[in-house]
Enzyme design. Structure first.
Site, PDB file in Angstrom:
ATOM      1  N   ILE A 150     -13.652  23.956 -23.546  1.00  0.00           N
ATOM      2  CA  ILE A 150     -12.625  23.545 -22.572  1.00  0.00           C
ATOM      3  C   ILE A 150     -11.445  24.522 -22.566  1.00  0.00           C
ATOM      4  CG2 ILE A 150     -11.007  21.712 -21.938  1.00  0.00           C
ATOM      5  CD1 ILE A 150     -13.067  19.698 -23.118  1.00  0.00           C
ATOM      6  N   ASP A 169      -6.992  30.310 -32.292  1.00  0.00           N
ATOM      7  CA  ASP A 169      -8.168  29.573 -32.753  1.00  0.00           C
ATOM      8  C   ASP A 169      -8.774  30.377 -33.894  1.00  0.00           C
ATOM      9  OD1 ASP A 169     -10.731  28.462 -33.145  1.00  0.00           O
ATOM     10  OD2 ASP A 169     -10.899  27.871 -31.037  1.00  0.00           O
ATOM     11  N   CYS A 225      -4.720  17.600 -23.237  1.00  0.00           N
ATOM     12  CA  CYS A 225      -5.922  16.942 -22.715  1.00  0.00           C
ATOM     13  C   CYS A 225      -7.018  17.038 -23.772  1.00  0.00           C
ATOM     14  CB  CYS A 225      -6.397  17.614 -21.424  1.00  0.00           C
ATOM     15  SG  CYS A 225      -5.274  17.413 -20.039  1.00  0.00           S
ATOM     16  N   ARG A 227      -7.066  15.897 -27.960  1.00  0.00           N
ATOM     17  CA  ARG A 227      -7.205  14.680 -28.750  1.00  0.00           C
ATOM     18  C   ARG A 227      -5.845  14.179 -29.205  1.00  0.00           C
ATOM     19  NH1 ARG A 227     -10.999  13.014 -27.102  1.00  0.00           N
ATOM     20  NH2 ARG A 227     -12.978  12.450 -28.022  1.00  0.00           N
ATOM     21  N   GLU A 256      -4.629   4.793 -29.076  1.00  0.00           N
ATOM     22  CA  GLU A 256      -5.171   4.460 -27.753  1.00  0.00           C
ATOM     23  C   GLU A 256      -5.921   3.140 -27.840  1.00  0.00           C
ATOM     24  OE1 GLU A 256      -7.471   7.676 -26.132  1.00  0.00           O
ATOM     25  OE2 GLU A 256      -5.894   9.130 -26.488  1.00  0.00           O
ATOM     26  N   HIS A 274      -6.280   8.878 -20.836  1.00  0.00           N
ATOM     27  CA  HIS A 274      -7.480   9.519 -21.416  1.00  0.00           C
ATOM     28  C   HIS A 274      -8.635   9.550 -20.408  1.00  0.00           C
ATOM     29  CE1 HIS A 274      -9.762  10.457 -25.381  1.00  0.00           C
ATOM     30  NE2 HIS A 274     -10.260  11.125 -24.349  1.00  0.00           N
ATOM     31  N   GLY A 276      -9.608  12.647 -18.899  1.00  0.00           N
ATOM     32  CA  GLY A 276      -9.944  14.055 -18.666  1.00  0.00           C
ATOM     33  C   GLY A 276     -11.356  14.257 -18.152  1.00  0.00           C
TER      34      GLY A 276
HETATM   35  P1  NAD Z   1     -15.065  22.778 -28.705  1.00  0.00           P
HETATM   36  O1  NAD Z   1     -15.642  22.329 -29.989  1.00  0.00           O
HETATM   37  O2  NAD Z   1     -15.899  23.609 -27.798  1.00  0.00           O
HETATM   38  O3  NAD Z   1     -13.695  23.562 -28.980  1.00  0.00           O
HETATM   39  C1  NAD Z   1     -12.756  23.165 -29.928  1.00  0.00           C
HETATM   40  C2  NAD Z   1     -12.125  24.429 -30.467  1.00  0.00           C
HETATM   41  O4  NAD Z   1     -11.080  24.071 -31.351  1.00  0.00           O
HETATM   42  C3  NAD Z   1     -13.113  25.296 -31.278  1.00  0.00           C
HETATM   43  O5  NAD Z   1     -13.180  26.607 -30.745  1.00  0.00           O
HETATM   44  C4  NAD Z   1     -12.525  25.294 -32.668  1.00  0.00           C
HETATM   45  O6  NAD Z   1     -12.716  26.515 -33.346  1.00  0.00           O
HETATM   46  C5  NAD Z   1     -11.057  25.064 -32.378  1.00  0.00           C
HETATM   47  N1  NAD Z   1     -10.304  24.608 -33.523  1.00  0.00           N
HETATM   48  C6  NAD Z   1     -10.693  23.743 -34.515  1.00  0.00           C
HETATM   49  N2  NAD Z   1      -9.715  23.612 -35.421  1.00  0.00           N
HETATM   50  C7  NAD Z   1      -8.681  24.390 -35.004  1.00  0.00           C
HETATM   51  C8  NAD Z   1      -7.394  24.671 -35.521  1.00  0.00           C
HETATM   52  N3  NAD Z   1      -6.973  24.121 -36.673  1.00  0.00           N
HETATM   53  N4  NAD Z   1      -6.593  25.505 -34.847  1.00  0.00           N
HETATM   54  C9  NAD Z   1      -7.006  26.071 -33.681  1.00  0.00           C
HETATM   55  N5  NAD Z   1      -8.242  25.879 -33.156  1.00  0.00           N
HETATM   56  C10 NAD Z   1      -9.057  25.031 -33.810  1.00  0.00           C
HETATM   57  O7  NAD Z   1     -14.590  21.458 -27.956  1.00  0.00           O
HETATM   58  P2  NAD Z   1     -14.221  21.310 -26.423  1.00  0.00           P
HETATM   59  O8  NAD Z   1     -15.381  20.780 -25.702  1.00  0.00           O
HETATM   60  O9  NAD Z   1     -13.551  22.543 -25.953  1.00  0.00           O
HETATM   61  O10 NAD Z   1     -13.153  20.111 -26.526  1.00  0.00           O
HETATM   62  C11 NAD Z   1     -11.827  20.344 -26.963  1.00  0.00           C
HETATM   63  C12 NAD Z   1     -11.114  19.025 -27.187  1.00  0.00           C
HETATM   64  O11 NAD Z   1     -11.066  18.276 -25.961  1.00  0.00           O
HETATM   65  C13 NAD Z   1     -11.834  18.125 -28.200  1.00  0.00           C
HETATM   66  O12 NAD Z   1     -10.875  17.496 -29.007  1.00  0.00           O
HETATM   67  C14 NAD Z   1     -12.488  17.079 -27.328  1.00  0.00           C
HETATM   68  O13 NAD Z   1     -12.681  15.872 -28.024  1.00  0.00           O
HETATM   69  C15 NAD Z   1     -11.454  16.944 -26.235  1.00  0.00           C
HETATM   70  N6  NAD Z   1     -11.958  16.339 -25.008  1.00  0.00           N
HETATM   71  C16 NAD Z   1     -11.098  15.546 -24.313  1.00  0.00           C
HETATM   72  C17 NAD Z   1     -11.532  14.925 -23.153  1.00  0.00           C
HETATM   73  C18 NAD Z   1     -10.592  14.049 -22.370  1.00  0.00           C
HETATM   74  O14 NAD Z   1     -11.061  13.142 -21.694  1.00  0.00           O
HETATM   75  N7  NAD Z   1      -9.301  14.309 -22.401  1.00  0.00           N
HETATM   76  C19 NAD Z   1     -12.846  15.110 -22.699  1.00  0.00           C
HETATM   77  C20 NAD Z   1     -13.678  15.964 -23.414  1.00  0.00           C
HETATM   78  C21 NAD Z   1     -13.221  16.579 -24.558  1.00  0.00           C
END
Ligand code: NAD
Length: 300
Positions: A150, A169, A225, A227, A256, A274, A276
């Site tokens: 994302i 990251d 958007c 967690r 939540e 929530h 997204g």
């Molecule tokens: P993803 O696993 O592809 O990406 C997460 C990234 O965070 C990874 O690249 C990881 O290396 C990085 N990361 C982990 N720990 C870190 C830290 N301490 N510092 C910096 N970077 C760090 O996941 P994604 O699909 O891109 O999702 C990202 C977030 O969005 C997740 O928390 C997911 O649950 C959330 N999400 C929210 C919604 C919503 O409805 N708002 C929907 C889908 C996903």
């Protein structure tokens, strides 16, 4: 073979599973008590974020081979414990990427041009042309915390809109079209917009805390958007009150559901419940991936 659908899931997904010869029991409003009582009959279960799958449920699930999560985050499932019992935990990692990235970009525009506040003002019968001078996003710096699917998709869209995109990251070595920053503090000092796209972990707990806010540019905008639990909400409140942070757009919260959240007493806070991943297209993609996961787990 039988699968229990514990949270709302697209009908097309349920049809795909049935067509594969697996019995589908659809109980999208199942209570924790009912789940505990019934789970022993099932070979797989489908959840979104509502249903909690902790040790008692896993212990009772004597036939369970798979827990399928429609969505990304696995915080509602005790993944390690399920694994120790030989239960697979599967999610739909990229099905909601486009939806969340589009909401993120929508929030950048909404913050820059005060779109929700102007709408409220119009609803109140005002014509407050002078109160809502906006800013342009082209040439501004977007700082992504987390550049997985994302974060990367949001960065690509922001790049196309003329923003400079940087990301922190520590777990990735490259990101297409995005400058990776080694220290979070450097991102905090450079970004005009900071957008969080990290999972909730010990490391990301309140990754934006009071100290982080002091390092940011005056007038920065914050978007989450990702967690809940990744922003110290009291510190954000103070930073907004003082004007250090100009605006915040939030889709996720420390607790939540979050009704009557104190942050929403501030007009410069905009947000959503929530949602997204809440697009027609993402829901359909999640459904298809859920069905494929159930069928693969039970039929190989
Ligand atoms: P993803 O696993 O592809 O990406 C997460 C990234 O965070 C990874 O690249 C990881 O290396 C990085 N990361 C982990 N720990 C870190 C830290 N301490 N510092 C910096 N970077 C760090 O996941 P994604 O699909 O891109 O999702 C990202 C977030 O969005 C997740 O928390 C997911 O649950 C959330 N999400 C929210 C919604 C919503 O409805 N708002 C929907 C889908 C996903």
């Amino acid at each position: 073979m039988k699968v229990l659908i514990c949270d709302a899931t697209a009908q097309a997904a349920l049809d795909m599973i049935s067509e594969a010869g697996i019995e589908v029991v659809n109980k999208p409003d199942i209570t924790p008590e009912e789940l505990l009582e019934e789970i022993s009959q099932y070979d797989a279960m489908v959840v979104r974020s509502r249903t909690q799958v902790r040790r008692p449920v896993i212990d009772a699930a004597i036939k369970l081979k798979a827990i399928v999560r429609g969505g990304v985050g696995l915080d509602n499932i005790d993944v390690k414990y399920a694994g120790s019992k030989g239960i697979q935990v599967l999610n739909t990692p990229t099905a909601s990427t486009a939806a969340v990235a589009e909401l993120t970009v929508g929030y950048i525009f909404a913050l820059a041009r005060h779109i929700p506040q102007m709408t409220i003002s119009m609803e109140e019968g005002e014509w407050a042309k002078k109160s809502f001078t906006g800013t342009e996003i082209a040439g501004k710096t977007l700082g992504l915390v987390g550049v997985g699917s994302i974060g990367q998709a949001s960065g690509n869209k922001a790049n196309a809109l003329g923003m400079r995109v940087i990301a922190y990251d520590p777990y990735v070595t490259s990101a297409h079209g995005i400058e990776l920053i080694e220290e979070l503090d450097d991102l905090l000092t450079r970004a005009d917009y900071i957008s969080l796209h990290v999972p909730y972990t010990e490391e990301t707990h309140n990754i934006l805390d009071a100290d982080a806010f002091t390092k940011m540019k005056d007038g920065v905008n914050i978007i989450n958007c990702g967690r809940g639990g990744t922003i110290d909400e009291d510190a954000l409140f103070k930073a907004l009150e003082s004007g250090k942070v100009a605006g915040a757009a939030l889709d996720v919260y420390t607790e939540e559901p979050s009704m009557g959240h104190k942050l929403y007493t501030l007009p410069q806070v905009i947000g959503s419940p929530h949602i997204g991943a809440g697009t027609v297209e993402a829901k359909a993609r999640v459904g298809t991936e859920v069905a494929k996961n159930v069928i693969n787990a039970l039929k190989g």
